[in-house]
Scaffold this motif. Structure first.
Motif, short mmCIF file in Angstrom:
data_model
loop_
_atom_site.label_atom_id
_atom_site.label_comp_id
_atom_site.label_asym_id
_atom_site.label_seq_id
_atom_site.Cartn_x
_atom_site.Cartn_y
_atom_site.Cartn_z
N HIS A 1 -7.45 -2.83 -22.62
CA HIS A 1 -8.12 -3.88 -21.84
C HIS A 1 -7.18 -4.71 -20.98
CE1 HIS A 1 -10.16 -7.85 -21.30
NE2 HIS A 1 -11.04 -7.02 -20.76
N PRO A 2 -6.02 -5.17 -21.50
CA PRO A 2 -5.14 -5.97 -20.62
C PRO A 2 -4.45 -5.18 -19.53
CG PRO A 2 -4.12 -5.66 -22.77
CD PRO A 2 -5.54 -5.15 -22.88
N SER A 3 -4.81 -3.89 -19.40
CA SER A 3 -4.25 -3.09 -18.32
C SER A 3 -5.22 -2.92 -17.16
CB SER A 3 -3.87 -1.69 -18.83
OG SER A 3 -4.99 -0.82 -18.88
N ILE A 4 -6.46 -3.42 -17.29
CA ILE A 4 -7.46 -3.08 -16.29
C ILE A 4 -7.41 -3.99 -15.07
CG2 ILE A 4 -9.02 -2.16 -18.06
CD1 ILE A 4 -10.84 -4.60 -17.49
N MET A 5 -7.83 -3.43 -13.94
CA MET A 5 -8.10 -4.18 -12.72
C MET A 5 -9.51 -3.79 -12.29
SD MET A 5 -6.09 -4.19 -9.01
CE MET A 5 -4.57 -4.88 -9.68
N ILE A 6 -10.35 -4.78 -12.02
CA ILE A 6 -11.76 -4.54 -11.74
C ILE A 6 -12.16 -5.21 -10.43
CG2 ILE A 6 -12.42 -6.56 -13.14
CD1 ILE A 6 -14.99 -5.07 -13.89
N ARG A 7 -13.12 -4.64 -9.76
CA ARG A 7 -13.65 -5.24 -8.54
C ARG A 7 -14.40 -6.53 -8.92
NH1 ARG A 7 -13.05 -1.21 -4.74
NH2 ARG A 7 -12.90 0.89 -5.64
N LYS A 8 -14.06 -7.62 -8.24
CA LYS A 8 -14.66 -8.91 -8.60
C LYS A 8 -16.17 -8.88 -8.43
CE LYS A 8 -14.13 -12.60 -5.99
NZ LYS A 8 -13.51 -13.79 -5.34
N GLU A 9 -16.66 -8.21 -7.41
CA GLU A 9 -18.11 -8.18 -7.17
C GLU A 9 -18.85 -7.55 -8.34
OE1 GLU A 9 -18.98 -4.26 -4.59
OE2 GLU A 9 -17.70 -5.71 -3.57
N VAL A 10 -18.23 -6.56 -8.99
CA VAL A 10 -18.85 -5.92 -10.15
C VAL A 10 -18.85 -6.88 -11.34
CG1 VAL A 10 -18.66 -4.04 -11.83
CG2 VAL A 10 -18.27 -3.59 -9.39
N ALA A 11 -17.72 -7.53 -11.57
CA ALA A 11 -17.63 -8.49 -12.68
C ALA A 11 -18.65 -9.60 -12.52
CB ALA A 11 -16.21 -9.06 -12.75
N TYR A 12 -18.87 -10.05 -11.29
CA TYR A 12 -19.86 -11.09 -11.03
C TYR A 12 -21.28 -10.60 -11.29
CZ TYR A 12 -16.72 -14.60 -8.96
OH TYR A 12 -15.76 -15.55 -8.76
N LYS A 13 -21.57 -9.36 -10.89
CA LYS A 13 -22.90 -8.80 -11.13
C LYS A 13 -23.21 -8.70 -12.61
CE LYS A 13 -23.35 -6.13 -6.84
NZ LYS A 13 -23.37 -4.77 -6.24
N LEU A 14 -22.17 -8.49 -13.42
CA LEU A 14 -22.33 -8.39 -14.87
C LEU A 14 -22.30 -9.76 -15.54
CD1 LEU A 14 -19.98 -5.32 -15.51
CD2 LEU A 14 -22.48 -5.33 -15.59
N HIS A 15 -22.10 -10.83 -14.74
CA HIS A 15 -22.03 -12.20 -15.26
C HIS A 15 -20.84 -12.40 -16.21
CE1 HIS A 15 -25.89 -12.87 -13.35
NE2 HIS A 15 -26.40 -11.85 -14.04
N GLY A 16 -19.77 -11.63 -15.95
CA GLY A 16 -18.55 -11.82 -16.73
C GLY A 16 -18.67 -11.40 -18.18
N TYR A 17 -17.79 -11.99 -18.99
CA TYR A 17 -17.72 -11.65 -20.41
C TYR A 17 -18.75 -12.43 -21.21
CZ TYR A 17 -13.18 -9.51 -19.36
OH TYR A 17 -12.20 -8.71 -18.85
N THR A 18 -19.20 -11.84 -22.29
CA THR A 18 -20.09 -12.56 -23.20
C THR A 18 -19.33 -13.72 -23.85
OG1 THR A 18 -21.54 -12.39 -25.13
CG2 THR A 18 -19.56 -11.04 -25.16
#
Length: 274
Positions: free
Chosen positions: A154-171
């Motif tokens: 997990h601490p190695s990932i880079m994600i598209r911000k638009e996708v993270a926003y669509k998922l409403h971030g972390y629980t």
């Protein structure tokens, strides 16, 4: 505006300030310099926040935010995400070290592979003595790869911000605490997104005997719940309930023996200091 926003959640690192400073320095020393580093102090009860403010004075791209109470890594990362300006979000833990070309290679990968929502990588495993092994991951994980374990470091990932926003971030629910990363990435796959692991170690990932001791039975119960709900959403639960219970089974293994198992599994035999 930076292209990459690096997010780091920090809690009570005063006793390990040398490790924290190495983590921050590994971002400062990246060959790719179009970034910002957002560090969220998650309600530390020691002098971590003061230390972070001192460190941030060294570079204007370091931004320090804080929580009045400890809410967990998921909450802290969401705090970082809310103010992130980058197109891509890179996760970074306070006790790991990014290799100099990590951000450049991952940002270039996402630029040239629009079909992927995120990119991770293999990892060089470290402890206080140095490098003890290498974790090699499935290059293109599918849904069933989540059964045995999280198919990304997990601490190695880079994600598209638009996708993270669509998922409403972390629980931010307490029942998912210490399994927020598992829940987030299974939810990402359930939403139809996919990720890829670059087949080279771009981070030094810290895992030692203390890592196993931190996994209390409450944490393992949380992971069981996360697995059950995640497998259900992914459509992989049928016939695989044994994997839901895996955290409890692993929790019965003493930390020392678990450490030996991991060394045999990932140990490269090369060793070496950082």
């Amino acid at each position: 505006m930076p292209k990459v926003s690096v997010m780091m959640a920090v809690y009570n690192m005063e006793k390990n300030v040398h490790i924290l400073k190495k983590a921050v320095a590994s971002i400062l020393n990246q060959t790719y310099q179009d970034w910002e580093l957002i560090i969220c102090d998650d309600g530390s009860t020691d002098h971590t926040l003061q230390i972070l403010r001192q460190i941030s004075s060294e570079d204007e791209r370091l931004h320090i935010i804080s929580c009045s109470n400890n809410h967990g890594a998921g909450y802290a990362r969401n705090m970082c995400m809310r103010i992130a300006r980058g197109k891509y979000l890179a996760v970074m833990d306070a006790d790991d070290i990014s290799k100099p070309q990590r951000l450049k290679k991952q940002a270039c990968f996402l630029d040239s592979h629009p079909q992927y929502a995120l990119v991770g990588c293999n990892a060089s495993m470290i402890d206080s003595c140095g490098v003890w092994g290498e974790r090699i991951l499935e290059e293109k994980p599918d849904k069933k790869d989540f059964l045995s374990t999280l198919p990304f470091v997990h601490p190695s990932i880079m994600i598209r911000k638009e996708v993270a926003y669509k998922l409403h971030g972390y629980t931010q629910t307490m029942t998912a605490r210490r399994a927020e990363d598992y829940e987030f990435l299974m939810r990402l796959y359930a939403a139809g997104y996919r990720g890829c692991n670059m087949q080279e170690p771009l981070i030094f990932y810290r895992e030692d005997i203390q890592s196993y001791r931190k996994r209390t039975y409450r944490c393992r119960l949380n992971e069981c719940r996360v697995r059950y709900r995640g497998f259900l959403k992914l459509g992989i639960l049928k016939g695989n309930f044994r994997y839901v219970l895996k955290p409890f089974v692993v929790g019965m293994i003493p930390a020392g023996i678990m450490r030996h198992i991991k060394i045999r599994r990932y140990g490269s035999g090369i060793g070496g200091k950082l």
